[in-house]
Design an enzyme around this catalytic site. Sequence first.
Site, PDB file in Angstrom:
ATOM      1  N   HIS A   1       0.859  -1.187   0.000  1.00 47.90           N
ATOM      2  CA  HIS A   1       0.000   0.000   0.000  1.00 47.90           C
ATOM      3  C   HIS A   1       0.888   1.226   0.000  1.00 47.90           C
ATOM      4  O   HIS A   1       1.934   1.225   0.652  1.00 47.90           O
ATOM      5  CB  HIS A   1      -0.906  -0.008   1.247  1.00 47.90           C
ATOM      6  CG  HIS A   1      -2.062   0.920   1.133  1.00 47.90           C
ATOM      7  ND1 HIS A   1      -1.957   2.261   1.361  1.00 47.90           N
ATOM      8  CD2 HIS A   1      -3.351   0.696   0.786  1.00 47.90           C
ATOM      9  CE1 HIS A   1      -3.138   2.831   1.165  1.00 47.90           C
ATOM     10  NE2 HIS A   1      -3.992   1.901   0.811  1.00 47.90           N
TER      11      HIS A   1
ATOM     12  N   ASP B   1      -7.878  -5.361   0.350  1.00 48.00           N
ATOM     13  CA  ASP B   1      -8.363  -6.203  -0.749  1.00 48.00           C
ATOM     14  C   ASP B   1      -7.931  -7.654  -0.624  1.00 48.00           C
ATOM     15  O   ASP B   1      -8.458  -8.523  -1.313  1.00 48.00           O
ATOM     16  CB  ASP B   1      -7.869  -5.649  -2.089  1.00 48.00           C
ATOM     17  CG  ASP B   1      -8.506  -4.320  -2.389  1.00 48.00           C
ATOM     18  OD1 ASP B   1      -9.716  -4.201  -2.144  1.00 48.00           O
ATOM     19  OD2 ASP B   1      -7.809  -3.410  -2.847  1.00 48.00           O
TER      20      ASP B   1
END
Length: 383
Positions: free
Chosen positions: A265, A319
């Site tokens: 991320h 996710d």
Amino acid sequence: MPADMVPFRPGLENVEAAKSAVSEIDGKRAVLEYRGIAVETLAKESGYEETAWLLMKGDLPTQRQLAEFDLELRSKRAVHFKLKDLLKCLPASAHPMDALQSATAALGAFYPCRTVSDPAKNWDAAVRLTAALPTLVAAFARVRRGEEVLDPRSDLDHAANFYYMLFGKEPTPAARKVLDACLILHAEHNMNASTFTARVVGSSLANPYAVISAAVGSLAGPLHGGANEECLNQLEQIGSPAGVQGWLDAKVAKDPKFKVMGLGHRVYKVKDPRATVLQEFAEQMFAETSRPKNYETALELERVCAGVYGAKGVYPNVDFYSGVVYQALGIPTDVFTPIFAIGRVAGWLAHWLEQLQGNRIFRPEQEYTGKANVAYVPLEKRP
Ligand code: COA
């Protein structure tokens, strides 16, 4: 370049584009707070309706405010029958995000809010958008399969009603809770691409349906909302926990820069707090049934990847587990991103309402890299 011009930053990385009080992320400490409250607490203690109010209004509602907001949401779930006709006119092969973007823009034709100078009308539109997005997503998911569109049920809460409109049955308590938690966990994430889109479109004083439709379009891109779909495809490709190590070795041998979907991320350099809490809810849901194979594979993939990428600060993001959860709920893969939008609409609207206070239209600069003083050659003289 004028002296006061800020140098070009691709992707506006590290450029502050707004002052915002909606949410805050500390990527080193795995902290995400909505209006100062930890997202894990909200996912466990709150509900989507209350979280949406918190994001849009700035504080937790009183009992009465929440009861009234909930009623207002329930009353605005149904959409004009012509909107269902519009969805029926789209090809069954259309991506549900395209259908959602079109139908969201069309909502503005049926429930106009052309000027945004009246706070009461803006709030009315914000409630309608929050309430109606699940209806539009569920309606398209059914009409494309030739199934009847189900009217919303006002006796069910936001998450349970969405599940009902998709499947025609009520969710189990654990399934309702995990869906509600997913909506909360996806509701806001400060200045990402779709939220920035919402603020840019809102800054021209465009109507709120145009604002949210544009944000849906931005979320549809594979670099933004589509990773959960790809993460699930990857787990299917791996096949089983036993296949993880061999699969990863083969991928890295082919491309040393290979990216594992659902890992890493831009902001979090530890495990995404949303992934941690989502996993807890998933475990509770799977305890009622059994652990799906994809979940077992994901656990092993997380374990193996921690050894390989952990030192670089690359850990599971939200996710990584959301796709497995949605699949276990029976939700089609291409409806994963629309569910992200159903959750995120509250964050987009919070930013839109914030943008309207002391608004200044976005109008950045550019560094011109094109030609100059080019002679116009008449068409007949060109080859
Ligand atoms: N798998 C393997 N290695 C990864 C990785 C992943 N998913 N994500 C990052 N890395 C590695 C990079 O190769 C790089 O290694 P290096 O320093 O040896 O070159 C290092 O970690 C830093 O990566 P970088 O690409 O600079 O991080 P970023 O902040 O620019 O990228 C993402 C963030 C999300 C774009 C990236 O992690 C990614 O593509 N993840 C997969 C897609 C995904 O899950 N997206 C959803 C995000 S919510």
